[in-house]
Design a protein around this motif. Structure first.
Motif, PDB file in Angstrom:
ATOM      1  N   THR B   9       0.826  -1.193   0.000  1.00 33.95           N
ATOM      2  CA  THR B   9       0.000   0.000   0.000  1.00 33.95           C
ATOM      3  C   THR B   9       0.866   1.251   0.000  1.00 33.95           C
ATOM      4  N   ILE B 187      -6.196  -7.767  -4.674  1.00 31.11           N
ATOM      5  CA  ILE B 187      -6.662  -6.389  -4.456  1.00 31.11           C
ATOM      6  C   ILE B 187      -8.174  -6.385  -4.568  1.00 31.11           C
ATOM      7  N   THR B 227      -4.102  -0.936  -7.812  1.00 29.28           N
ATOM      8  CA  THR B 227      -4.629  -0.270  -6.615  1.00 29.28           C
ATOM      9  C   THR B 227      -5.096   1.144  -6.939  1.00 29.28           C
ATOM     10  N   ALA B 266      -6.886   1.340   0.075  1.00 27.57           N
ATOM     11  CA  ALA B 266      -6.326   0.135  -0.558  1.00 27.57           C
ATOM     12  C   ALA B 266      -6.668  -1.113   0.242  1.00 27.57           C
ATOM     13  N   VAL B 268      -5.315  -4.411  -0.167  1.00 27.98           N
ATOM     14  CA  VAL B 268      -4.336  -5.350  -0.719  1.00 27.98           C
ATOM     15  C   VAL B 268      -4.056  -6.441   0.316  1.00 27.98           C
TER      16      VAL B 268
END
Lengths: 269, 269, 269
Positions: B9, B187, B227, B266, B268
């Motif tokens: 991130t 993601i 992202t 984000a 992730v």
């Protein structure tokens, strides 16, 4: 007495009404990225787009079109043939045509094509400073592309290209420069958002063809085209939150543009 | 110790600034449907698009471009030659290039071309689950297309393709999966409206090329690209009344995207 | 007893739900100006676009597609081959296909192609009055293009084309006319802004293919397609400040369109 900036502004304001009254049919042989935006710009302004760009049709159509745009952005083989065909037919028929030599000098296929088209004497050539400098080099020998050159640095190259074609040359940038080799005008309108939308410059070439179709004085018509286009960009920028909404507002602004907007905002010198 | 989701991130947030600082020149050889949208996405993000896709120009340009996208959506004969030329030149010059094998497996001409391009070892391959599975079959023998396969079902195929190319493979879907054969990231950002706009996936391939141009670690750069893109889609969806206004808001959101938006949103893992 | 206008309106309302439920896969071989807008219109409506238009792929794909659009706007040589291939395959497979003969009669290459395609008996032909009149002349001998002809003036030509193909013919204009040679319907919905956006007519051809894919009665499905499309245009026009915002609102309106909108606003006679 040569025309003053005020004369150009008045002419530009009235030219808008002439474009709308005549709705010129503008044939576009242009790159695959900007076809839709270019057509929408012409429609918003009040002109009629027609993307006739295949051999066997491009020439006959250029004879009946009001104006023609030849933009070298993605010049596939079949389109290259059609471009030469259209330019020759436009020349024979006396149809105004605009050459936009995208990325000329940097890439070999389009550079050879631009040289060939330049010999056919386009009514107007439109490019950024680097392209006009490259074109002058191609026509007159020597100087290559320099992407860092500003508009003013291209002034001499623009005059050389204008002398070679007997037409008008427009250099796009923060301040646009337009010359026919003798007269030179500068237009300080516009907005940086116009450079964040693909086709911002390419569609201007089509608008120049529309304006050239309704006025015999192509220096004045090119000044008028750039003025209308960049004033509409200023009005659109006031409505925009970014490049996406700018592109939408720009089409709305072109459609809503009034002579008084041009009279009030034009920064021609 | 391998990088954590927090590392990815942080990297993604900073990569956005690197893209804007370098404004990578991204050469796109892409399909005729999405050229305009792709160019506008790159411009909104701060990169520079160039759609150079003809033989004789595609190769030389790939040597100087920052990154290259090869998208097989509408692979006309001339463009197919240009694609091979660009991929070879990018490989020789060390330019990062992205292969998007649209509808591979289902259609014969592009399937043969995808196989040829895969041998040239793309830096990144981007596709949906069915395309990646088809590509793995083409490369390693066997399994065909199954449009109903989900992203996770394509994980093994993605690793196989990554092993074959030595590069990164990204599988797009509700949750995106990215692997370099060893590392795998997921993601979970995005919005279904992105699938209601043509080019939503294709333009992501161009963004991956822009990100790959500014970072040597192409696994991390691909995670960063996805992202940023999917976080911008979430922000745009909040402004949108439907797919038309979403596309506009998405371009605005890409242009306005801040590192903090990525850091905060984000997802992730 | 033949269906009444109320029957057509009820059918059109329900057909919208059928299109969304089936999400027909519509193969588009269309012009380079409108590919993106056409795909976005299909996606907004709930259909699935696929622009498969190269030889060797166009035929096989037409056998599996739900419907096919063949639009002659920019008919490059390779696309012309693909168009014939797709039309033949669609005919053999019983896939509904729509022919949009853009500018037929005025330009030689597409006029010859339109004649060839007409022999393959398109399920639906869509054009403006001048195009339908030219097509009737090409098929039956005699009358040329007359751009000033109105929709009603093309009624007889439309019936002649319908008799020749055994299919449906739709004439677009302020009031749309649809005939299968026996039945005739008129639809008075729409908005002039639809003519200020490029692809306003072309994308309608794709929508007709989507509707033809989900109903056997292609006269009724074509009436339903035009009704949904023009009602959405009316709703969009209420939100629009010009052609740019209209195009955005139109995509939103297609996505948000309800059966009740059609039931309340349809002006079918």
């Amino acid at each position: 007495m040569p025309p003053t900036a005020a004369d150009h502004t008045a002419f530009a304001a009235q030219a808008l009404s002439r474009v709308r009254a005549h709705s010129p049919l503008v044939q576009c042989l242009t790159n695959s990225v900007v076809t839709g935006f270019t057509a929408n710009v012409l429609l918003a302004l009040g002109a009629s787009p027609a993307m006739v760009d295949i051999p066997g049709e491009a020439g006959p159509f250029a004879e009946v079109a009001s104006g023609v745009l030849v933009n070298l952005g993605t010049p596939h083989a079949e389109q290259r043939s059609a471009m030469v065909e259209a330019a020759q037919a436009a020349g024979s028929a006396g149809t105004a045509w605009v050459l936009d030599p995208v990325a000329v000098g940097a890439l070999p296929v389009r550079t050879a094509l631009a040289r060939e088209l330049l010999e056919l004497r386009p009514t107007v050539v439109r490019g950024n400073a680097s392209e006009i400098i490259a074109l002058a080099g191609a026509g007159g020998g020597g100087r290559g592309v320099d992407a860092s050159d500003g508009v003013e640095a291209a002034g001499e190259a623009a005059r050389r290209v204008a002398d070679a074609t007997g037409g008008v040359v427009a250099v796009s940038g923060p301040v646009d420069l337009i010359t026919d080799g003798t007269r030179t005008a500068r237009i300080a309108n516009g907005d940086p958002l116009l450079t964040r939308v693909t086709g911002g410059g390419c569609a201007l070439g089509a608008v120049m063809a529309a304006y050239a179709a309704v006025d015999e004085d192509r220096f004045a018509s090119t000044v008028a085209a750039v003025t209308a286009y960049t004033v509409a960009a200023e009005l659109a920028a006031k409505q925009a939150a970014g490049p996406g909404s700018f592109a939408v507002a720009f089409l709305d602004a072109l459609a809503a543009l009034r002579e008084s907007d041009i009279a009030e905002r034009a920064a021609v010198s």
